[in-house]
Write an enzyme that holds these catalytic residues in place. Structure first.
Site, PDB file in Angstrom:
ATOM      1  N   ARG A  68       0.875  -1.172   0.000  1.00 21.49           N
ATOM      2  CA  ARG A  68       0.000   0.000   0.000  1.00 21.49           C
ATOM      3  C   ARG A  68       0.911   1.220   0.000  1.00 21.49           C
ATOM      4  NH1 ARG A  68      -3.538  -2.777  -1.549  1.00 21.49           N
ATOM      5  NH2 ARG A  68      -5.584  -3.189  -0.611  1.00 21.49           N
ATOM      6  N   HIS A  70      -1.890   0.292 -10.015  1.00 19.49           N
ATOM      7  CA  HIS A  70      -2.435  -0.709  -9.090  1.00 19.49           C
ATOM      8  C   HIS A  70      -2.883  -1.970  -9.840  1.00 19.49           C
ATOM      9  CE1 HIS A  70      -4.265  -1.101  -4.809  1.00 19.49           C
ATOM     10  NE2 HIS A  70      -4.064  -2.300  -5.322  1.00 19.49           N
TER      11      HIS A  70
END
Length: 276
Positions: free
Chosen positions: A191, A239
Site C-alpha cells: 500500500r 495498481h
C-alpha cells in the site's frame, strides 16, 4: 429501502464506503474481494462484524508473477537501457547473476510466500521479514526491529508486501532507507502509505536508491501533479500487480458462503486489533 437493509445477512464487497456497511444493522459478516482491508478496519473499528479477506491462490500466483517480472526488470538493468535508448547510446552493461543478488521480502503472508518460491526457483537469494516468525525452506526469515535492519542492509531489491496497519504505516521512512545498500531498489506492491513518499524521492534524488517500482499510492488514481509520474528513477503502475480474478474469487466466495449456510462456520477472519 430501510427494510431491505435490515434483511442483509452478509456483504460481499471490494472497496466499499464503510458508511454503507455501517448502515446494515443485521450484518453477521463481511467478505472482502480484496486481500487488503485497511479501510474497513480503520473506519468500522471494533464494532465491525467479522471480516473475511480474500485468500485466493490465483491472487498469490499473479502477485508472485509480478514480483518476479519487476525483479527481472531491475536485475537486467531495463531502466538504464531505456535511458540509453533515449540518448541513442549503444552500451553493454555488466550482467548481474540472480545468485549475486538478494531480494528482501517485507511481509511473508500468502503473497510473500508465493513470491519467495518464484524468486528461489529463478535463482535469487531470498530473505524475508515478518511480524511473527516464519519458517520457509530456502529463505532466511527475520523478525523484529533487528531483523528489519538486517533485511534492509542486505537487500539489493526490497519488495513490500505487508498489509497496511498502524504498525506498517510509514514503516519505510528516511532512517530505514538510509540503512539500505547504496544503489538498492524498491518495489512496492503493498500500500502506498507503507513508504513515506517524500523520503523515498529524497533517497532516489541523492543516488542512495537506484530505482523504485510503485504500483500503489496514498491517493489513487495518482494525481497528475505527483512528482512520481515524471521521475526518471520511478516506474509508475496503476495498481495492477495482482488484479482479482473474477472466476477464482467467485468460486472461493461461493464456497465460503455455502459452508457458512450449511455449518455456520466462517473462514479465518481479520484480527481487528492487528489489522489483518
Amino acid at each position: 429501502s430501510e427494510e431491505q437493509r435490515r434483511m442483509v445477512e452478509f456483504a460481499i464487497v471490494a472497496n466499499p464506503d464503510p458508511a454503507d456497511i455501517a448502515a446494515l444493522p443485521g450484518l453477521t459478516w463481511i467478505h472482502s474481494l480484496w486481500a487488503g482491508v485497511e479501510r474497513l478496519v480503520l473506519e468500522l473499528g471494533e464494532k465491525a462484524p467479522p471480516i473475511v479477506r480474500l485468500k485466493d491462490p490465483e491472487l498469490s500466483r499473479v502477485m508472485a508473477e509480478a514480483v518476479l517480472a519487476w525483479t527481472y526488470y531491475l536485475q537486467r538493468d531495463m531502466p538504464a537501457y531505456r535511458d540509453n535508448q533515449q540518448k541513442a547510446l549503444w552500451q553493454e552493461l555488466d550482467y548481474r547473476h540472480p545468485g549475486e543478488m538478494t531480494i528482501g521480502l517485507l511481509g511473508l503472508g500468502a503473497l510473500g510466500v508465493a513470491a519467495a518460491e518464484r524468486l528461489l526457483h529463478a535463482g535469487f537469494n531470498v530473505t524475508g521479514w515478518s511480524r511473527s516468525s516464519k519458517a520457509i525452506e530456502g529463505v532466511e526469515t527475520l523478525t523484529g526491529d533487528d531483523g528489519l535492519q538486517g533485511l534492509l542492509e542486505k537487500s539489493d531489491i526490497l519488495v513490500c508486501l505487508v498489509p497496511l496497519t498502524d504498525a506498517t504505516r510509514g514503516l519505510v521512512n528516511a532512517s530505514r532507507l538510509a540503512a539500505m545498500k547504496n544503489g538498492a531498489a524498491i518495489i512496492n506492491f503493498a500500500r502506498g502509505a507503507v513508504i513515506v513518499a517524500d523520503h523515498l524521492i529524497a533517497a532516489l534524488d541523492s543516488g542512495k536508491l537506484s530505482h523504485a517500482v510503485l504500483d500503489v499510492f496514498e491517493q489513487e488514481p495518482l494525481p497528475a501533479a505527483s512528482p512520481f509520474w515524471q521521475h526518471p528513477k520511478v516506474a509508475v503502475l496503476p495498481h495492477i500487480s495482482a488484479p482479482t480474478s473474477r472466476e477464482s474469487s467467485a468460486r472461493i466466495v461461493a464456497g465460503n458462503v455455502r459452508t457458512w449456510r450449511e455449518t455456520g462456520t466462517l473462514p479465518e477472519t481479520v484480527d481487528m486489533a492487528r489489522g489483518y
